[in-house]
Write a protein that holds these residues in place. Structure first.
Motif, PDB file in Angstrom:
ATOM      1  N   THR A   1      52.287  36.339  26.188  1.00  0.00           N
ATOM      2  CA  THR A   1      53.627  36.627  26.736  1.00  0.00           C
ATOM      3  C   THR A   1      53.487  37.301  28.093  1.00  0.00           C
ATOM      4  O   THR A   1      53.757  38.482  28.248  1.00  0.00           O
ATOM      5  N   LEU A   2      53.054  36.550  29.084  1.00  0.00           N
ATOM      6  CA  LEU A   2      52.823  37.093  30.417  1.00  0.00           C
ATOM      7  C   LEU A   2      53.557  36.218  31.419  1.00  0.00           C
ATOM      8  O   LEU A   2      52.990  35.270  31.970  1.00  0.00           O
ATOM      9  N   PRO A   3      54.847  36.502  31.693  1.00  0.00           N
ATOM     10  CA  PRO A   3      55.662  35.574  32.475  1.00  0.00           C
ATOM     11  C   PRO A   3      55.319  35.517  33.958  1.00  0.00           C
ATOM     12  O   PRO A   3      55.533  34.482  34.589  1.00  0.00           O
ATOM     13  N   ASP A   4      54.824  36.596  34.539  1.00  0.00           N
ATOM     14  CA  ASP A   4      54.629  36.631  35.988  1.00  0.00           C
ATOM     15  C   ASP A   4      53.181  36.441  36.425  1.00  0.00           C
ATOM     16  O   ASP A   4      52.860  36.658  37.589  1.00  0.00           O
ATOM     17  N   TRP A   5      52.308  36.026  35.514  1.00  0.00           N
ATOM     18  CA  TRP A   5      50.911  35.744  35.848  1.00  0.00           C
ATOM     19  C   TRP A   5      50.489  34.445  35.176  1.00  0.00           C
ATOM     20  O   TRP A   5      51.012  34.081  34.122  1.00  0.00           O
ATOM     21  N   THR A   6      49.505  33.777  35.779  1.00  0.00           N
ATOM     22  CA  THR A   6      48.909  32.582  35.193  1.00  0.00           C
ATOM     23  C   THR A   6      47.423  32.819  35.006  1.00  0.00           C
ATOM     24  O   THR A   6      46.712  33.123  35.975  1.00  0.00           O
ATOM     25  N   ILE A   7      46.963  32.709  33.770  1.00  0.00           N
ATOM     26  CA  ILE A   7      45.538  32.918  33.482  1.00  0.00           C
ATOM     27  C   ILE A   7      44.784  31.648  33.847  1.00  0.00           C
ATOM     28  O   ILE A   7      45.106  30.555  33.380  1.00  0.00           O
ATOM     29  N   GLU A   8      43.758  31.789  34.679  1.00  0.00           N
ATOM     30  CA  GLU A   8      43.029  30.640  35.190  1.00  0.00           C
ATOM     31  C   GLU A   8      41.728  30.390  34.439  1.00  0.00           C
ATOM     32  O   GLU A   8      41.384  29.245  34.147  1.00  0.00           O
ATOM     33  N   LYS A   9      40.978  31.439  34.133  1.00  0.00           N
ATOM     34  CA  LYS A   9      39.692  31.259  33.452  1.00  0.00           C
ATOM     35  C   LYS A   9      39.269  32.566  32.797  1.00  0.00           C
ATOM     36  O   LYS A   9      39.848  33.631  33.060  1.00  0.00           O
ATOM     37  N   TRP A  10      38.271  32.480  31.934  1.00  0.00           N
ATOM     38  CA  TRP A  10      37.722  33.661  31.278  1.00  0.00           C
ATOM     39  C   TRP A  10      36.244  33.423  30.999  1.00  0.00           C
ATOM     40  O   TRP A  10      35.770  32.277  30.983  1.00  0.00           O
ATOM     41  N   GLU A  11      35.510  34.501  30.766  1.00  0.00           N
ATOM     42  CA  GLU A  11      34.093  34.394  30.428  1.00  0.00           C
ATOM     43  C   GLU A  11      33.629  35.649  29.703  1.00  0.00           C
ATOM     44  O   GLU A  11      34.218  36.727  29.845  1.00  0.00           O
ATOM     45  N   LEU A  12      32.561  35.489  28.915  1.00  0.00           N
ATOM     46  CA  LEU A  12      31.928  36.584  28.195  1.00  0.00           C
ATOM     47  C   LEU A  12      30.502  36.727  28.704  1.00  0.00           C
ATOM     48  O   LEU A  12      29.816  35.718  28.925  1.00  0.00           O
ATOM     49  N   LYS A  13      30.054  37.973  28.895  1.00  0.00           N
ATOM     50  CA  LYS A  13      28.703  38.156  29.410  1.00  0.00           C
ATOM     51  C   LYS A  13      28.172  39.532  29.037  1.00  0.00           C
ATOM     52  O   LYS A  13      28.921  40.511  28.992  1.00  0.00           O
ATOM     53  N   PRO A  14      26.853  39.637  28.763  1.00  0.00           N
ATOM     54  CA  PRO A  14      26.233  40.946  28.512  1.00  0.00           C
ATOM     55  C   PRO A  14      26.036  41.693  29.819  1.00  0.00           C
ATOM     56  O   PRO A  14      25.753  41.094  30.868  1.00  0.00           O
ATOM     57  N   LEU A  15      26.198  43.006  29.776  1.00  0.00           N
ATOM     58  CA  LEU A  15      26.053  43.848  30.954  1.00  0.00           C
ATOM     59  C   LEU A  15      25.291  45.114  30.590  1.00  0.00           C
ATOM     60  O   LEU A  15      24.967  45.355  29.421  1.00  0.00           O
ATOM     61  N   VAL A  16      25.024  45.908  31.597  1.00  0.00           N
ATOM     62  CA  VAL A  16      24.478  47.255  31.402  1.00  0.00           C
ATOM     63  C   VAL A  16      25.509  48.234  31.951  1.00  0.00           C
ATOM     64  O   VAL A  16      25.911  48.140  33.113  1.00  0.00           O
ATOM     65  N   TYR A  17      25.949  49.146  31.107  1.00  0.00           N
ATOM     66  CA  TYR A  17      26.948  50.129  31.517  1.00  0.00           C
ATOM     67  C   TYR A  17      26.227  51.395  31.979  1.00  0.00           C
ATOM     68  O   TYR A  17      25.537  52.048  31.198  1.00  0.00           O
ATOM     69  N   ALA A  18      26.378  51.720  33.267  1.00  0.00           N
ATOM     70  CA  ALA A  18      25.688  52.872  33.852  1.00  0.00           C
ATOM     71  C   ALA A  18      26.632  54.072  33.842  1.00  0.00           C
ATOM     72  O   ALA A  18      27.491  54.201  34.719  1.00  0.00           O
ATOM     73  N   LEU A  19      26.470  54.934  32.866  1.00  0.00           N
ATOM     74  CA  LEU A  19      27.253  56.168  32.817  1.00  0.00           C
ATOM     75  C   LEU A  19      26.755  57.154  33.856  1.00  0.00           C
ATOM     76  O   LEU A  19      27.524  57.884  34.483  1.00  0.00           O
ATOM     77  N   ALA A  20      25.445  57.174  34.068  1.00  0.00           N
ATOM     78  CA  ALA A  20      24.783  58.018  35.061  1.00  0.00           C
ATOM     79  C   ALA A  20      23.460  57.328  35.394  1.00  0.00           C
ATOM     80  O   ALA A  20      23.048  56.403  34.684  1.00  0.00           O
ATOM     81  N   PRO A  21      22.771  57.751  36.470  1.00  0.00           N
ATOM     82  CA  PRO A  21      21.523  57.072  36.856  1.00  0.00           C
ATOM     83  C   PRO A  21      20.518  56.925  35.711  1.00  0.00           C
ATOM     84  O   PRO A  21      19.831  55.915  35.620  1.00  0.00           O
ATOM     85  N   ARG A  22      20.416  57.903  34.841  1.00  0.00           N
ATOM     86  CA  ARG A  22      19.446  57.830  33.749  1.00  0.00           C
ATOM     87  C   ARG A  22      20.106  57.605  32.394  1.00  0.00           C
ATOM     88  O   ARG A  22      19.480  57.792  31.347  1.00  0.00           O
ATOM     89  N   HIS A  23      21.359  57.225  32.413  1.00  0.00           N
ATOM     90  CA  HIS A  23      22.082  56.982  31.171  1.00  0.00           C
ATOM     91  C   HIS A  23      22.750  55.604  31.267  1.00  0.00           C
ATOM     92  O   HIS A  23      23.910  55.484  31.662  1.00  0.00           O
ATOM     93  N   GLN A  24      21.981  54.574  30.958  1.00  0.00           N
ATOM     94  CA  GLN A  24      22.460  53.204  31.009  1.00  0.00           C
ATOM     95  C   GLN A  24      22.455  52.616  29.605  1.00  0.00           C
ATOM     96  O   GLN A  24      21.430  52.642  28.921  1.00  0.00           O
ATOM     97  N   TYR A  25      23.599  52.066  29.199  1.00  0.00           N
ATOM     98  CA  TYR A  25      23.767  51.612  27.828  1.00  0.00           C
ATOM     99  C   TYR A  25      24.057  50.117  27.786  1.00  0.00           C
ATOM    100  O   TYR A  25      24.598  49.537  28.734  1.00  0.00           O
TER     101      TYR A  25
END
Length: 344
Positions: A183-207
């Motif tokens: 139910t999103l009247p003012d936007w059109t969804i064009e594409k999507w994707e799923l991917k693994p990442l590394v979340y960097a909370l701090a320089p030595r704290h990457q999850y």
């Protein structure tokens, strides 16, 4: 009496400590910790996206998340599946990085364990998720939105996210997707994707992390019809003074002032539809250009009125003739420059 009371207090304190120690959950190691990272199969289905708020820089969505992993320590010989509260077993402690306080969990935090120790966790999230937006091209923009899962406390060499093969076998590409009936009247969804990442909370704290990205473009019909077109008409109305003889200065001034007041009222009317940003968007540049042209039309009327009062009517008429060409050329050229390649 004091000698008796002291041992009693010692025993009471010791009993409290033992009780608290027995209630505190022990840290559960991940399964097969010595055999490399634990694989977490992920499936994400976005059931609905109900709103994208450019001013608040967030979007409201409802999504289902399924996590699966193998823990042979939970294998059993009973019939069917066994259910456990989530905190009683090892789990990857998955959270959503960009969720707000409004996000709620619709299902209980529990897991289902198959005979072979395959653990399945299902959850449904609903609420607002933060998303920094680049709005320089507003309202002709295209944005990428993200829902990012992160395994709190576990790095990529400890927990590895992979697409859920069960969902892929059931026909869901990449083990994810978006409902076609959002139910999103003012936007059109064009594409999507799923991917693994590394979340960097701090320089030595990457999850270890896993992201669902979708790209959407704003539907501009609303802004063209209700913002841009009325503004064009106001600007054109202000140019009518160039076709009125400077002898009729009262009419010129009335039209110029009316155009300026109409523009001010228009700015108040559309202000709620525009995001408040510390930088200028394409639409802001167009509105500013239009405002300046209307203002300079008023200045031009004052100049020709002064010339007419000083008996320089021919000079005033020449200025009007030049402005009939100069103002439209400036407006058209500037508009093309502002809106060229608007989706960039």
């Amino acid at each position: 009496m004091k000698r008796i009371r002291f041992p009693l207090l010692m025993l009471f304190g010791l009993s409290i400590r033992l009780t608290l120690g027995s209630e505190a959950p022990a840290l559960i190691d991940r399964p097969n910790a010595d055999s490399g990272p634990t694989q977490i199969s992920v499936g994400i289905w976005v059931a609905d996206i109900s709103n994208i708020d450019s001013a608040q820089q967030n979007f409201t969505a409802e999504l289902a998340v399924v996590l699966r992993w193998k823990d042979s320590r939970l294998a059993h010989t009973g019939k069917g599946i066994v259910r456990y509260p989530l905190e009683q077993i090892w789990h990857p402690r998955v959270g959503i990085v960009n969720e707000t306080n409004s996000v709620s969990r619709k299902m209980p935090d529990s897991v289902e364990v198959d005979l072979d120790g395959m653990v399945t966790y299902r959850q449904r999230y609903a609420g607002a998720f933060t998303q920094p937006l680049r709005l320089q091209s507003f309202a002709f923009d295209r944005q990428t939105f993200r829902i990012q899962l992160v395994a709190v406390r576990y790095q990529s060499n400890e927990v590895m996210f992979v697409p859920d093969q069960v969902w892929i076998q059931d026909g869901l590409k990449e083990a994810g997707g978006i409902s076609p009936s959002v139910t999103l009247p003012d936007w059109t969804i064009e594409k999507w994707e799923l991917k693994p990442l590394v979340y960097a909370l701090a320089p030595r704290h990457q999850y270890s992390s896993y992201a669902f990205d979708f790209t959407a473009s704003r539907n501009v019909q609303h802004y063209i019809l209700k913002v841009i077109l009325p503004l064009i008409l106001i600007v054109i109305m202000s140019w009518s003074v160039f076709w009125i003889d400077p002898v009729h200065s009262n009419s010129q001034i009335s039209i110029a002032v009316t155009s300026m007041l109409t523009l001010i009222a228009y700015r108040f009317a559309v202000d709620t539809q525009l995001p408040r940003l510390p930088y200028m968007t394409r639409l802001d540049a167009f509105i500013l250009t239009s405002t300046l042209l209307v203002f300079f039309s008023l200045i031009e009327v004052l100049i020709t009125t002064i010339l007419e009062s000083n008996r320089q009517a021919e000079r005033a008429k020449n200025i009007d003739r030049y402005c009939r060409i100069i103002f439209p050329v400036i407006f058209i050229t500037t508009s093309i420059a502002i809106f060229a390649h608007p989706r960039d």
